[in-house]
Design a protein around this motif. Structure first.
Motif, PDB file in Angstrom:
ATOM      1  N   GLU A 145       9.892   3.137  52.554  1.00 38.75           N
ATOM      2  CA  GLU A 145      10.684   1.927  52.328  1.00 38.75           C
ATOM      3  C   GLU A 145      10.246   1.174  51.065  1.00 38.75           C
ATOM      4  OE1 GLU A 145      11.736   0.538  56.896  1.00 38.75           O
ATOM      5  OE2 GLU A 145       9.835  -0.074  56.006  1.00 38.75           O
ATOM      6  N   PHE A 146       8.995   1.366  50.677  1.00 38.43           N
ATOM      7  CA  PHE A 146       8.461   0.640  49.520  1.00 38.43           C
ATOM      8  C   PHE A 146       8.618   1.414  48.216  1.00 38.43           C
ATOM      9  CE2 PHE A 146       5.200  -1.792  52.345  1.00 38.43           C
ATOM     10  CZ  PHE A 146       6.194  -2.661  52.750  1.00 38.43           C
ATOM     11  N   GLY A 147       8.919   2.712  48.306  1.00 39.56           N
ATOM     12  CA  GLY A 147       9.095   3.500  47.091  1.00 39.56           C
ATOM     13  C   GLY A 147       8.235   4.749  47.092  1.00 39.56           C
ATOM     14  N   ASP A 176       9.986  -4.131  47.959  1.00 42.21           N
ATOM     15  CA  ASP A 176       9.453  -2.832  47.554  1.00 42.21           C
ATOM     16  C   ASP A 176       8.617  -2.955  46.282  1.00 42.21           C
ATOM     17  OD1 ASP A 176      11.460  -2.991  45.493  1.00 42.21           O
ATOM     18  OD2 ASP A 176      12.918  -2.198  46.938  1.00 42.21           O
ATOM     19  N   ASP A 219       6.277   4.978  41.641  1.00 45.00           N
ATOM     20  CA  ASP A 219       6.582   3.541  41.565  1.00 45.00           C
ATOM     21  C   ASP A 219       5.293   2.720  41.600  1.00 45.00           C
ATOM     22  OD1 ASP A 219       9.333   4.088  41.602  1.00 45.00           O
ATOM     23  OD2 ASP A 219       9.450   3.919  43.788  1.00 45.00           O
ATOM     24  N   VAL A 223       0.736  -0.921  51.594  1.00 43.08           N
ATOM     25  CA  VAL A 223       1.937  -0.212  51.132  1.00 43.08           C
ATOM     26  C   VAL A 223       1.853   1.276  51.482  1.00 43.08           C
ATOM     27  CG1 VAL A 223       2.473  -1.815  49.272  1.00 43.08           C
ATOM     28  CG2 VAL A 223       0.909   0.087  48.817  1.00 43.08           C
ATOM     29  N   ARG A 247       6.877  -6.433  51.932  1.00 43.00           N
ATOM     30  CA  ARG A 247       8.147  -6.369  52.677  1.00 43.00           C
ATOM     31  C   ARG A 247       9.019  -7.591  52.388  1.00 43.00           C
ATOM     32  NH1 ARG A 247      10.165  -3.665  56.975  1.00 43.00           N
ATOM     33  NH2 ARG A 247       8.539  -2.157  56.537  1.00 43.00           N
ATOM     34  N   ASP A 256      13.199  -7.321  46.831  1.00 44.39           N
ATOM     35  CA  ASP A 256      13.882  -6.059  47.142  1.00 44.39           C
ATOM     36  C   ASP A 256      14.679  -5.608  45.915  1.00 44.39           C
ATOM     37  OD1 ASP A 256      15.352  -3.972  48.200  1.00 44.39           O
ATOM     38  OD2 ASP A 256      16.774  -5.282  49.224  1.00 44.39           O
TER      39      ASP A 256
END
Length: 557
Positions: free
Chosen positions: A74-76, A29, A80, A53, A17, A21
């Protein structure tokens, strides 16, 4: 001593987090991590410990998992993740996943089913109990995040156990179906190609028989008595047989309340459970100072007590188990603010001192993101700037129920809050430290124009370059990894001096933990022969017997 790659490795913890970014939403992310893997390759680390994650409602910043086989939006995406894993492996960097299986989120499909009825097939995946006849909770256990460890659920007129947040119900590890589901999930990740697991609060998975009342202040860990429960080793040995032994993994268990004797079981040399554990004694307050509010008003350990504690683990596990070496992580304040001196004059010097003291010990070192830059506590002035559920809950409990003033509580938060470690990584001196083009989820530390990676990576005298050298020395010198440890000058309140021995080679590690000059005793200096090689030091010149403020140096002979 049996050699292993994970004993020789250096681990770097990423708190996703707050790391990088890539899309401007203010939240770090997976693609941001992929972008920065070359930076970690330059530093020289071997393994990334990736904080969770997985899909999560984020009540406890990802440690409340609703789906173990999906990525937090939010992380992908999982694509990814796969790309990050592949790129890390290309660079020779391994990935250790955070495994959070003492509890799930209350939004996990298992719990959604479990709360529906007492005869639901998933009911016994969690720990449900009737309240006492007087309408009170099933026992007196407290949550680690303040308040009771039990939450009443109207649907079935029963309580469920949560040692942490109300949205983190504890799994019932006594149910073999729970263990099978967890092991299947772990195997799925291993087949994907990950390289290990850091196991969150794994020492709490086996609850005491009958869930008896705890004795406040004696049972430990929120007075539940759950640490190192009756079946914990049995369950970890089963995990080892069904998952861990099938792959070449690095494993570390977060073992709150662990003793030296218990650690020898968790991290035993025969490899039937885990590689190593995280113990917490050296990052806890002094045992000899009375506290009213646990860690919040705890006192820093005097240096002799701190040295004795670290040395107990160094010698106590030697040849029987393996140590993890850390001062910082996502749950601890910044080490340079806590154990060093984060003033402008001494921040860099003391950051290098702490790194030297830790990395020259026997065990696997862990670097927490930003530690290699000498990042400091944030010292937020406003409660509104904090995001950590533990900190916010503690503020309300201590100010509203215990009579602690706002000013006093803010002092506690500035010193010990977990958010000190979670402020965004400081990449450069541009807006938001180069972490995001948007509004960061947590404020950036105000010192980022001076303390950032861009300023340090190519500076041979920087904290970053010093860490780079320490890591390279560990890779090149078996004595740093495998040598025996001996504490010298144990009673000194100013210096931390120890000796390492491996075959016919010795290291002498000299550290001054004060802001003034200290003279090393003749007894110590007499052990260092003329012509001994100075392996690393945080001052360019050498004043021999005199150690300057926060000076650290290592001789090999």
């Amino acid at each position: 001593m049996k050699k292993a790659w994970w004993k020789e490795a250096v681990v770097y913890q990423i708190y996703p987090r707050s790391f990088m970014d890539s899309n401007g939403d203010g939240i770090g992310d997976l693609n941001g991590i992929t972008e920065k893997l070359d930076y970690l390759k330059e530093l020289g680390i071997d393994v990334i410990w990736l904080s969770p994650v997985y899909q999560s409602p984020n009540d406890d910043n990802g440690y409340d998992i609703s789906d173990y086989q999906a990525i937090m939006t939010e992380f992908g995406t999982m694509e990814d993740y796969d790309r990050m894993l592949a790129r890390a492996h290309e660079l020779g960097i391994k990935i250790m996943m955070d495994l959070v299986v003492n509890h799930t989120s209350d939004e996990h499909a298992w719990f959604v089913e479990s709360r529906k009825s007492v005869d639901n097939p998933y009911r016994d995946f969690y720990i449900w109990r009737k309240g006492k006849e007087d309408g009170k909770e099933p026992n007196n256990w407290g949550s680690c995040f303040s308040g009771s460890a039990w939450k009443y659920d109207e649907q079935t007129d029963m309580y469920f156990l949560h040692l942490f947040s109300k949205k983190q119900p504890d799994l019932n590890w006594d149910n073999p179906k729970v263990r099978d589901h967890v092991f299947d999930m772990m195997n799925w990740w291993c087949e994907k190609g990950i390289d290990g697991f850091r196991m969150d609060v794994i020492s709490l998975i086996s609850k005491p028989e009958g869930l008896p009342d705890g004795i406040p202040g004696e049972n430990g860990y929120a007075d539940s008595g759950c640490a190192n429960g009756p079946h914990v080793h049995e369950y970890l040995q089963e995990m080892n047989r069904k998952v861990l032994s099938k792959y070449d993994l690095i494993t570390v268990g977060e073992a709150a309340g662990v003793t030296l004797e218990e650690a020898k079981k968790y991290a035993n040399a025969d490899g039937s459970e885990l590689n190593m554990v995280f113990q917490f004694e050296h990052v806890s307050g002094s045992e000899h100072e009375k506290t009213h509010y646990g860690k919040w008003d705890g006192h820093k350990m005097p240096l002799p007590e701190w040295k004795a504690n670290l040395s107990k683990w160094q010698t106590g596990l030697s040849h029987e188990a393996w140590n993890s070496l850390y001062l910082s992580n996502h749950d601890q304040p910044r080490s340079v603010s806590r154990y060093g001196n984060d003033s402008e004059e001494y921040r860099e010097r003391s950051a290098k001192l702490l790194a030297t003291c830790l990395h020259m010990m026997q065990g696997t070192p862990y670097v927490y993101q930003g530690e290699e830059l000498g990042m400091c506590n944030a010292y937020f002035d406003n409660l509104e700037d904090y995001r950590d559920i533990e900190s916010i809950n503690a503020y309300h409990e201590l100010t509203e129920q215990c009579g602690v003033s706002h000013e006093e509580m803010m002092g506690y938060l500035k010193r010990i809050s977990r958010d000190n470690a979670r402020t965004p990584m400081q990449w450069d001196d541009s807006k938001n430290a180069g972490f995001t083009t948007g509004t960061p989820w947590l404020k950036v530390n105000s010192n980022y124009p001076e303390v950032n990676a861009k300023a340090q990576v190519n500076d041979p005298d920087s904290v970053f370059s010093y860490y780079k050298k320490l890591i390279r020395l560990r890779h090149e010198n078996e004595i740093i990894v495998y040598g025996d440890y001996e504490l010298l000058e144990a009673e000194s309140e100013e210096t931390f001096i120890y000796k390492r021995t491996y075959e016919n080679e010795h290291l002498m590690v000299l550290c001054n933990f004060t802001d003034h000059e200290v003279s090393v005793t003749d007894a110590v200096m007499g052990q260092i022969p003329d012509g001994a090689e100075k392996l690393i030091a945080n001052y360019a010149d050498d004043m021999g017997q005199t150690l300057r403020p926060y000076e650290a140096k290592v001789y090999r002979y």
